[in-house]
Every structure is written in structure tokens, then in C-alpha cells.
Design a protein around this motif. Structure first.
Motif, PDB file in Angstrom:
ATOM      1  N   TYR A 193      -9.951  41.338  -9.371  1.00  0.00           N
ATOM      2  CA  TYR A 193      -9.308  42.059 -10.470  1.00  0.00           C
ATOM      3  C   TYR A 193      -8.042  41.323 -10.856  1.00  0.00           C
ATOM      4  O   TYR A 193      -7.189  41.069 -10.016  1.00  0.00           O
ATOM      5  CB  TYR A 193      -8.952  43.494 -10.038  1.00  0.00           C
ATOM      6  CG  TYR A 193     -10.146  44.245  -9.502  1.00  0.00           C
ATOM      7  CD1 TYR A 193     -11.214  44.585 -10.320  1.00  0.00           C
ATOM      8  CD2 TYR A 193     -10.210  44.593  -8.154  1.00  0.00           C
ATOM      9  CE1 TYR A 193     -12.322  45.248  -9.820  1.00  0.00           C
ATOM     10  CE2 TYR A 193     -11.310  45.265  -7.638  1.00  0.00           C
ATOM     11  CZ  TYR A 193     -12.371  45.584  -8.478  1.00  0.00           C
ATOM     12  OH  TYR A 193     -13.469  46.232  -7.979  1.00  0.00           O
ATOM     13  N   ILE A 238      -4.743  41.012 -13.664  1.00  0.00           N
ATOM     14  CA  ILE A 238      -3.985  41.701 -14.693  1.00  0.00           C
ATOM     15  C   ILE A 238      -2.957  40.716 -15.250  1.00  0.00           C
ATOM     16  O   ILE A 238      -2.168  40.142 -14.500  1.00  0.00           O
ATOM     17  CB  ILE A 238      -3.401  43.038 -14.158  1.00  0.00           C
ATOM     18  CG1 ILE A 238      -2.663  43.824 -15.224  1.00  0.00           C
ATOM     19  CG2 ILE A 238      -2.543  42.872 -12.950  1.00  0.00           C
ATOM     20  CD1 ILE A 238      -2.623  45.321 -14.910  1.00  0.00           C
ATOM     21  N   VAL A 268       4.410  45.448 -13.640  1.00  0.00           N
ATOM     22  CA  VAL A 268       3.172  45.917 -13.006  1.00  0.00           C
ATOM     23  C   VAL A 268       3.434  46.560 -11.636  1.00  0.00           C
ATOM     24  O   VAL A 268       2.879  47.621 -11.334  1.00  0.00           O
ATOM     25  CB  VAL A 268       2.162  44.748 -12.848  1.00  0.00           C
ATOM     26  CG1 VAL A 268       0.960  45.184 -12.021  1.00  0.00           C
ATOM     27  CG2 VAL A 268       1.718  44.261 -14.225  1.00  0.00           C
ATOM     28  N   GLU A 287       4.695  50.160 -11.686  1.00  0.00           N
ATOM     29  CA  GLU A 287       3.627  51.015 -12.217  1.00  0.00           C
ATOM     30  C   GLU A 287       2.550  51.235 -11.162  1.00  0.00           C
ATOM     31  O   GLU A 287       2.018  52.333 -11.010  1.00  0.00           O
ATOM     32  CB  GLU A 287       2.970  50.337 -13.429  1.00  0.00           C
ATOM     33  CG  GLU A 287       3.691  50.600 -14.744  1.00  0.00           C
ATOM     34  CD  GLU A 287       2.985  49.925 -15.926  1.00  0.00           C
ATOM     35  OE1 GLU A 287       3.715  49.376 -16.761  1.00  0.00           O
ATOM     36  OE2 GLU A 287       1.733  49.924 -15.976  1.00  0.00           O
ATOM     37  N   LEU A 288       2.244  50.173 -10.453  1.00  0.00           N
ATOM     38  CA  LEU A 288       1.216  50.242  -9.418  1.00  0.00           C
ATOM     39  C   LEU A 288       1.650  51.229  -8.329  1.00  0.00           C
ATOM     40  O   LEU A 288       0.862  52.061  -7.856  1.00  0.00           O
ATOM     41  CB  LEU A 288       1.015  48.835  -8.842  1.00  0.00           C
ATOM     42  CG  LEU A 288      -0.162  48.591  -7.907  1.00  0.00           C
ATOM     43  CD1 LEU A 288      -1.465  49.080  -8.510  1.00  0.00           C
ATOM     44  CD2 LEU A 288      -0.269  47.088  -7.593  1.00  0.00           C
ATOM     45  N   GLU A 328       1.265  54.777  -9.719  1.00  0.00           N
ATOM     46  CA  GLU A 328      -0.151  55.194  -9.779  1.00  0.00           C
ATOM     47  C   GLU A 328      -0.676  55.523  -8.382  1.00  0.00           C
ATOM     48  O   GLU A 328      -1.428  56.484  -8.205  1.00  0.00           O
ATOM     49  CB  GLU A 328      -1.017  54.083 -10.402  1.00  0.00           C
ATOM     50  CG  GLU A 328      -0.937  53.992 -11.918  1.00  0.00           C
ATOM     51  CD  GLU A 328      -1.592  55.164 -12.647  1.00  0.00           C
ATOM     52  OE1 GLU A 328      -2.596  55.707 -12.140  1.00  0.00           O
ATOM     53  OE2 GLU A 328      -1.069  55.544 -13.710  1.00  0.00           O
ATOM     54  N   LEU A 329      -0.293  54.691  -7.428  1.00  0.00           N
ATOM     55  CA  LEU A 329      -0.786  54.904  -6.061  1.00  0.00           C
ATOM     56  C   LEU A 329      -0.201  56.185  -5.467  1.00  0.00           C
ATOM     57  O   LEU A 329      -0.862  56.882  -4.698  1.00  0.00           O
ATOM     58  CB  LEU A 329      -0.462  53.697  -5.180  1.00  0.00           C
ATOM     59  CG  LEU A 329      -1.281  52.428  -5.495  1.00  0.00           C
ATOM     60  CD1 LEU A 329      -0.725  51.213  -4.770  1.00  0.00           C
ATOM     61  CD2 LEU A 329      -2.759  52.624  -5.125  1.00  0.00           C
ATOM     62  N   LEU A 348      -2.172  59.233  -6.079  1.00  0.00           N
ATOM     63  CA  LEU A 348      -3.386  59.437  -5.285  1.00  0.00           C
ATOM     64  C   LEU A 348      -3.118  60.225  -4.014  1.00  0.00           C
ATOM     65  O   LEU A 348      -4.021  60.724  -3.374  1.00  0.00           O
ATOM     66  CB  LEU A 348      -4.000  58.093  -4.906  1.00  0.00           C
ATOM     67  CG  LEU A 348      -4.493  57.219  -6.049  1.00  0.00           C
ATOM     68  CD1 LEU A 348      -5.032  55.908  -5.504  1.00  0.00           C
ATOM     69  CD2 LEU A 348      -5.579  57.935  -6.839  1.00  0.00           C
ATOM     70  N   ASP A 371      -4.974  47.462 -17.804  1.00  0.00           N
ATOM     71  CA  ASP A 371      -3.736  48.142 -17.391  1.00  0.00           C
ATOM     72  C   ASP A 371      -3.809  48.569 -15.929  1.00  0.00           C
ATOM     73  O   ASP A 371      -4.849  48.471 -15.288  1.00  0.00           O
ATOM     74  CB  ASP A 371      -3.491  49.363 -18.291  1.00  0.00           C
ATOM     75  CG  ASP A 371      -4.716  50.243 -18.368  1.00  0.00           C
ATOM     76  OD1 ASP A 371      -5.319  50.517 -17.310  1.00  0.00           O
ATOM     77  OD2 ASP A 371      -5.114  50.624 -19.494  1.00  0.00           O
ATOM     78  N   VAL A 372      -2.673  49.066 -15.457  1.00  0.00           N
ATOM     79  CA  VAL A 372      -2.552  49.397 -14.036  1.00  0.00           C
ATOM     80  C   VAL A 372      -3.445  50.584 -13.656  1.00  0.00           C
ATOM     81  O   VAL A 372      -4.028  50.607 -12.561  1.00  0.00           O
ATOM     82  CB  VAL A 372      -1.067  49.670 -13.681  1.00  0.00           C
ATOM     83  CG1 VAL A 372      -0.929  50.214 -12.277  1.00  0.00           C
ATOM     84  CG2 VAL A 372      -0.260  48.380 -13.834  1.00  0.00           C
ATOM     85  N   ALA A 373      -3.590  51.541 -14.560  1.00  0.00           N
ATOM     86  CA  ALA A 373      -4.424  52.707 -14.251  1.00  0.00           C
ATOM     87  C   ALA A 373      -5.864  52.256 -13.966  1.00  0.00           C
ATOM     88  O   ALA A 373      -6.495  52.717 -13.005  1.00  0.00           O
ATOM     89  CB  ALA A 373      -4.390  53.699 -15.405  1.00  0.00           C
ATOM     90  N   LEU A 419      -6.768  49.298 -12.950  1.00  0.00           N
ATOM     91  CA  LEU A 419      -6.740  48.557 -11.687  1.00  0.00           C
ATOM     92  C   LEU A 419      -6.861  49.514 -10.508  1.00  0.00           C
ATOM     93  O   LEU A 419      -7.680  49.325  -9.607  1.00  0.00           O
ATOM     94  CB  LEU A 419      -5.443  47.743 -11.594  1.00  0.00           C
ATOM     95  CG  LEU A 419      -5.218  47.010 -10.271  1.00  0.00           C
ATOM     96  CD1 LEU A 419      -6.310  45.976 -10.024  1.00  0.00           C
ATOM     97  CD2 LEU A 419      -3.847  46.337 -10.241  1.00  0.00           C
ATOM     98  N   VAL A 420      -6.057  50.555 -10.524  1.00  0.00           N
ATOM     99  CA  VAL A 420      -6.057  51.498  -9.403  1.00  0.00           C
ATOM    100  C   VAL A 420      -7.404  52.209  -9.301  1.00  0.00           C
ATOM    101  O   VAL A 420      -7.945  52.396  -8.209  1.00  0.00           O
ATOM    102  CB  VAL A 420      -4.881  52.489  -9.521  1.00  0.00           C
ATOM    103  CG1 VAL A 420      -5.001  53.619  -8.501  1.00  0.00           C
ATOM    104  CG2 VAL A 420      -3.560  51.751  -9.337  1.00  0.00           C
TER     105      VAL A 420
END
Ligand SMILES: Cc1cc2nc3c(=O)[nH]c(=O)nc-3n(C[C@H](O)[C@H](O)[C@H](O)COP(=O)(O)OP(=O)(O)OC[C@H]3O[C@@H](n4cnc5c(N)ncnc54)[C@H](O)[C@@H]3O)c2cc1C
Ligand SMILES: Cc1cc2nc3c(=O)[nH]c(=O)nc-3n(C[C@H](O)[C@H](O)[C@H](O)COP(=O)(O)OP(=O)(O)OC[C@H]3O[C@@H](n4cnc5c(N)ncnc54)[C@H](O)[C@@H]3O)c2cc1C
Lengths: 321, 265
Positions: free
Chosen positions: A300, A302, A309, A312-313, A316-317, A320, B250-252, B254-255
Motif C-alpha cells: 500500500y 500513499i 499522513v 492522520e494515521l 484513524e487508528l 479503531l 487517503d489515510v482512511a 489505508l487503515v
């Protein structure tokens, strides 16, 4: 019966170096193919601590050589002791993990045993007396199958390519011996450990590496590593600049890693870097340049600024959890 | 100090290496050759040591006549003389170390500096074999504490430090989890890691001067060494290619992929 002797390594802090278990795993595979018996050697001032762990790896015997003069590892003192042991045991194969110590010691030992040697083996082929080794050349661009024709054969093991020897089998016989330590022309002065609260690079399930694209700012990489319980790695450019310690370097001439997840941020993906991480299960690349070679190996990719990034990562994590 | 430095001829690290379809070797067309990068670092370290302590740097290379190119490169950097062991055909580390032992017997250097590994075979062995054959101390993977961009580096100080009595050297080594310092009685063998120094460029006057510097020719026969290889390279293969991945917008995404496809987070 042929004998395979694997040399285990005790870390300065007294623990067994984990890569030794992978080397024993390779030794076990070799013993099965060659119809041989597996033995382990461990040297040090007080190796008793690691003997218990070694006893349950499926080897026939663990040879323990303790002496005060062996406190600090030196090729000059360890090689003669191991050479005597290997000769007395009539070992046909002598191997060790490709750690800094393995790479320093095994060629010196091989020279003493008049043996040819294969470095960093990634595979074993053949059976009986006809065993060959697979090993990388040209930064992992090429894998060669090599045969050693000397009576004794020496090798080091790329730990990421062999499973760690598992316990559960009958306990090995422990044989202690008194090493005759020769005088050395080299003396140990000091060891400066790079301490980290994070997991070891070569053992971590997740590795996050930064390249020159970080411009030396590893804060976001470290924060993500902490969130994921990951190890931090780096490209050579970053170590050369003195931004992070040398022993974080991943690559042909640094560490070889194979985690479940490898994230490369701001790394171009030079062949010498790829040599150290290409076996990772899943690879993520973050790079501003869509043409960067790292994207050729990434599962993957980006194309974006890592400083945008990475936060943001993390966010997002977090969601979860 | 007299310092013997090895200079192996290898493919340029930037070259694309491809295996021949029959696995008998690599495709030679279009390849460029260089001095092994670790050996270039060795030459630089030798030059810094003699700049500080006076002396001589002698470079040695084993191979066909083409290796004179690498010797000339080292001479252009500033090495004083060169020794060429003329041999074509396969050689293994036992043979190379045995030849270097004879050259060291002849030259009687205080220090032999080799690369920690050659970037073609990646064996990481010759220095250690040589140290054992000579019965000398060894300090492999020599590095330095400062970054290659430091003021120290710009001052071109050698990182291999001669002790006050001039009978030993102190060497910092890159090892797992840190840096180890050893003190080796001279003569000794040192192998270089990448962060020992930043090799200088050969200057134009250096290149001109190198043309008239002597290259002594030796052979395995003259040195009395049998170099029959004990390593057989049966075949070469390319590594399995990784299947091409995808770029995510985008990051979303990716996750999502990491969670549901790769199942790693
Ligand atoms: C003999 C030899 C051995 C070597 N051994 C190793 C080794 O073991 N390991 C190793 O790593 N290298 C090794 N190298 C060096 C290697 O060839 C490369 O020079 C090195 O890997 C480059 O590091 P880098 O990718 O961090 O830097 P660069 O090549 O400079 O790449 C930086 C990347 O960051 C990207 N970037 C910049 N800013 C950003 C941003 N804000 N956001 C996102 N992306 C950004 C750029 O697009 C670029 O692709 C070796 C070289 C030689 C000759
Ligand atoms: C495709 C292929 C086929 C091969 N086939 C055979 C074969 O059939 N039989 C065989 O015996 N060998 C063969 N070899 C060569 C052999 O594997 C290596 O040359 C040998 O093991 C030495 O290892 P190294 O060059 O990796 O040395 P390393 O130990 O990695 O090198 C360390 C240092 O030693 C010094 N050094 C090494 N070589 C030289 C040199 N020639 N001159 C000066 N200094 C040097 C340099 O300072 C170098 O930095 C083959 C190699 C390849 C790539």
C-alpha cells in the motif's frame, strides 16, 4: 553420525539473544536433512542463565564453557575455545546467527578450522552428505546456491528466514567443560548500549522506519511506534546524519527485518534499503514522490507528505480502539 | 605507520543486477565497476592515519588486469603504492586471505584495513580469516561516534586512534544494540563499516600523479599459494518478485486495507 554444532549468544545483559533460537531452528533443519545430531555451545562468564532456555530446544546436548576471561566477547578468545570444542566433537557443521557477534566470530573460527563458510544463509537444500546453502548476494538481488567442499563447513543464519526452535522436546543433556582461554592481543575497553523502551527491531511485529524525508524529525514516527508497540528503524542517510543511532539502520549493511507490518516514511527505497525489509509481510510506503522506487515493493502506497499522513494515521487508528 | 588497504573490484552499487536465464552468472552487459565502497572508506582511513602519524598507504587488489583500475583510483586518492596479485578465475575467501597473508608477510604493515564486506558477494569474511591466518588481533565493523556530517569529519581526523605508546589502536565498532570499543595491539586487522568516514574525491592532480605511481605485480605462484576454491557456486536465481501493490488515495482507505485486507492492525 554427523554433528551440527550451533553457537548460541548471551547478550551483555545476560539474556539469550533471540536470533540464537532461529539459528538453532536452522540447525535442526540441517540436522534432519543431513541425518545429523544437533548440539549447542554457549560460552561466557556466567552462561548458566541461558542454559535452561537452550535445554528445551530439541538439541541432543548443550555444551557450556564458563570462564571469567570470557566475560567480554572477543573473537580472539572465543574462536580457539570453540575450535577445540568443534574438533573434539568432530563437528561437521558449525553455525551461528548472523548477529554482529556471529559475523565477527564465525569467519575467524572457520579460518582456524580451515573451513569454507557461507554467510547469512536463507535456506538449506539436499540431504545426507549432499547439503547446499542458499544465500543472498548483491544486496539480495541474487540468491546463490553454494556448496562448501571443506571437511568442516561453517555458516551464519539470517534469523528472519528460519523459525525459532520451539520447546517441548526432551531436555538436552548439559555438558559443562573448562575452556582453555588463550591470551589475546585485543582487549575489551567498553560497550555503550543504546537503550530503548521499544521492542528490538529484528523481533518487532511492526516496524516504522524514517528516511531523509523526515529531515531528522522523528517525533511523529516515534508517536506512531508507541501507539502500535512498534520498533523504530531508519535508512542509512538518517544514521549517517547522526539523527538516530546507527543500530536502527535497516538494509544490506544494517539490520534485516521481516515484521508483519513495515511502514517506510520518507524513504526512497534504494536497493540497499530494500535488502533489509523486502521480506516483511505487509509494506506501507509514505512518500511525496509518486515515482519513488519504494512504491515498487509496497503493498500500500500513499503519495503525500509524511508530516500530514502520520498524525492522520494515528488518529484513524485511535478510532479503531 | 605503514598501512595495507585492500581494494576489491565490484559492480557499481547503482547497477541493476540481473541473473542470466540459465542461472550461471549475472548479465555483464552495461555494468560499471568501482572499488568496493567499504574499501574506499579503508583507503580514506589509511590516508588520514598517515596524514596524522606519517607513513605510507599501500593498496592491494587481487584479480585480472582490470583491477588495476581500482588500484589507480586508490592511488589517485593519495595512496603511495600498489600491489596487484594477478589471478583470473574463481577465488574463495580462503584463497584471498591466504594471498593477503603472503602480501602482509612481505610488506610488514602496522595495520591491514579491509572492507567489512564486499557488495557483490556480501560474505563479510576475508578480514577475519586474514586476522586468524596472521595471528593478529581484529576489530571488525569499525565506525565512529560522530555523524558523517560533523565538524570532526570535516577536520578529517582518523577514527582509528593510535594509543599514546603507539603500540595499539583503539577502534569503535558497530555492534547489535550499541557501540563497542576495542584496543588492538599492532599489527592488527581492521574492517570498515560505512560510518567510519566520508571518502575524499580524487583530485585532478591526484589522478595525474597516480599514473606514475608504481604497481607491483605478483601472482599466486610467486606467492606460493594454492587458490583452488572450496566454495562452489552451483547456480544463481532472482529473488521471488513481490507482487505490485496499490496506491491508496487517503489515510482512511489505508487503515481500512490494513485492517480488513492485510489484517495487521
Ligand atoms: C555500500 C552501500 C551500502 C548501503 N547500505 C544501506 C543500508 O543498509 N540501508 C539503507 O537504508 N541504505 C543503505 N545505503 C544507502 C542507500 O543507497 C540510499 O542512499 C539510502 O537508503 C537513502 O536513504 P533515504 O531513502 O532516507 O534518502 P533519500 O534517497 O534522500 O530519499 C528521501 C525520500 O524522502 C521523500 N520525502 C522527502 N520529504 C518528504 C516528506 N515531507 N514526506 C514524504 N516523503 C518525503 C523523497 O521523495 C525521497 O524519496 C547503502 C549504500 C551503499 C553504497
Ligand atoms: C556468481 C559468483 C560465482 C562465484 N563462484 C565461485 C566459485 O566457483 N568458487 C569460488 O571459490 N568462489 C566463487 N565466487 C567468489 C567467492 O564467493 C568470493 O569471492 C569469496 O568468498 C570472497 O568473499 P567476498 O568477496 O564476499 O569477501 P568479503 O569477505 O565480503 O570481503 C571483505 C573484504 O575483503 C577484501 N577483498 C575481498 N576480495 C578481494 C580481492 N579480490 N582483492 C582485494 N581485496 C579483496 C575487500 O577489502 C573486501 O571489502 C563466486 C562469486 C560469485 C558472485
Amino acid at each position: 553420525m554427523p554433528i551440527v554444532l550451533i553457537v548460541a549468544e548471551q547478550q551483555p545483559d545476560g539474556h539469550l539473544r533471540k536470533a540464537s533460537l532461529n539459528a538453532i531452528g536452522a540447525g535442526k533443519q540441517l540436522a534432519d536433512k543431513a541425518g545429523a545430531e544437533l548440539h549447542i555451545a554457549i560460552l561466557g562468564k556466567d552462561p548458566a542463565k541461558v542454559v535452561d532456555e537452550l535445554k528445551s530446544t530439541g538439541a541432543k546436548a548443550v555444551h557450556v564453557g564458563a570462564a571469567a576471561e570470557l566475560e567480554h566477547y572477543l573473537a580472539e578468545t572465543y574462536a580457539p575455545v570453540l575450535s577445540t570444542l568443534a574438533t573434539e566433537l568432530k563437528a561437521d557443521y558449525v553455525g551461528m546467527a548472523s548477529t554482529a557477534q556471529g559475523k565477527d566470530l564465525m569467519p575467524r573460527l572457520a579460518a582456524r578450522l580451515k573451513a569454507a563458510m557461507a554467510t547469512d544463509i536463507t535456506g538449506l537444500n539436499g540431504s545426507g552428505a549432499d547439503i547446499t546453502f542458499t544465500r543472498p548476494m548483491w544486496a539480495g538481488n541474487v540468491f546463490a546456491e553454494v556448496k562448501l567442499t571443506t571437511p568442516v563447513k561453517v555458516f551464519t543464519v539470517r534469523a528472519t528466514e528460519f523459525a525459532a526452535a520451539a520447546g517441548g522436546q526432551a531436555a538436552a543433556e548439559v555438558k559443562t567443560f573448562a575452556p582453555k582461554v588463550e591470551a589475546s592481543k585485543t582487549k575489551f575497553v567498553e560497550f555503550k548500549e543504546v537503550k530503548s523502551a521499544r521492542p528490538e527491531l529484528t523481533e518487532a511485529r511492526v516496524v516504522i522506519s524514517g528516511g531523509r524525508g523526515t529531515k531528522g524529525d522523528f517525533k511523529e514516527i516515534e508517536a506512531l511506534a508507541d501507539d502500535l508497540g512498534a520498533a523504530v528503524g531508519a535508512s542509512r542517510a538518517v544514521c549517517d546524519a547522526g539523527w538516530v543511532p546507527n543500530d536502527l539502520q535497516v538494509g544490506q549493511t544494517g539490520k534485516v527485518v521481516a515484521p508483519a507490518l513495515y511502514i517506510a516514511a520518507g524513504i526512497s527505497g534504494a536497493i540497499q534499503h530494500l535488502a533489509g525489509m523486502k521480506s516483511s509481510k505487509t509494506i506501507v510506503a509514505i512518500n511525496k514522490d509518486a515515482e519513488a522506487p519504494i512504491f515498487q515493493v509496497a503493498d500500500y502506497g500513499i503519495v503525500a507528505d509524511l508530516f500530514k499522513v502520520l498524525p492522520e494515521l494515528r488518529a484513524e487508528l485511535q478510532k479503531l480502539k | 605507520m605503514k598501512i595495507l588497504v585492500t581494494a576489491k573490484r565490484v559492480e557499481d552499487p547503482e547497477s541493476k543486477i540481473k541473473v542470466k536465464p540459465d542461472g550461471s552468472g549475472i548479465v555483464q552487459e552495461g555494468l560499471k565497476y568501482k572499488i568496493n565502497p567499504f574499501d574506499e572508506i579503508g583507503v580514506e582511513e589509511g590516508l588520514r592515519l598517515v596524514a596524522k602519524h606519517t607513513g605510507e598507504v599501500v593498496v592491494v587488489s587481487i584479480g585480472g588486469k582490470e583491477v588495476q583500475e581500482q588500484l589507480r583510483h586508490a592511488l589517485a586518492m593519495g595512496a603511495h603504492r600498489a600491489v596487484w596479485v594477478n589471478h583470473t578465475g574463481p577465488l574463495d575467501q580462503l584463497g584471498i586471505a591466504a594471498l593477503l597473508q603472503k602480501v602482509a608477510d612481505k610488506e610488514k604493515p602496522d595495520l591491514v584495513i579491509l572492507g567489512k564486506q564486499s557488495i557483490d558477494d556480501d560474505q563479510n569474511q576475508v578480514g577475519q580469516y586474514l586476522a586468524e591466518f596472521l595471528g593478529w588481533g581484529q576489530a571488525t565493523f569499525a565506525s565512529k561516534v560522530e555523524s558523517l556530517e560533523s565538524a570532526e569529519e570535516k577536520n578529517k581526523e582518523p577514527a582509528v586512534k593510535l594509543t599514546a605508546d603507539k603500540k595499539s589502536v583503539q577502534v569503535v565498532r558497530e555492534v547489535d544494540n550499541g557501540l563497542a570499543t576495542l584496543e588492538c595491539q599492532l599489527p592488527a586487522v581492521v574492517t570498515t563499516d560505512l560510518r567510519l568516514n566520508q571518502p575524499r574525491y580524487a583530485s585532478l592532480p591526484g589522478i595525474m600523479k597516480a599514473k606514475s605511481k608504481p604497481i607491483e605485480e605478483l601472482t599466486p605462484e610467486k606467492l606460493g599459494v594454492n587458490v583452488t576454491p572450496q566454495i562452489q557456486v552451483l547456480k544463481l536465481a532472482s529473488p521471488p518478485a513481490r507482487k505490485a501493490g496499490i496506491k491508496v488515495p487517503d489515510v482512511a482507505t489505508l487503515v481500512d486495507k490494513l485492517r480488513n485486507e492485510a489484517k495487521v492492525v
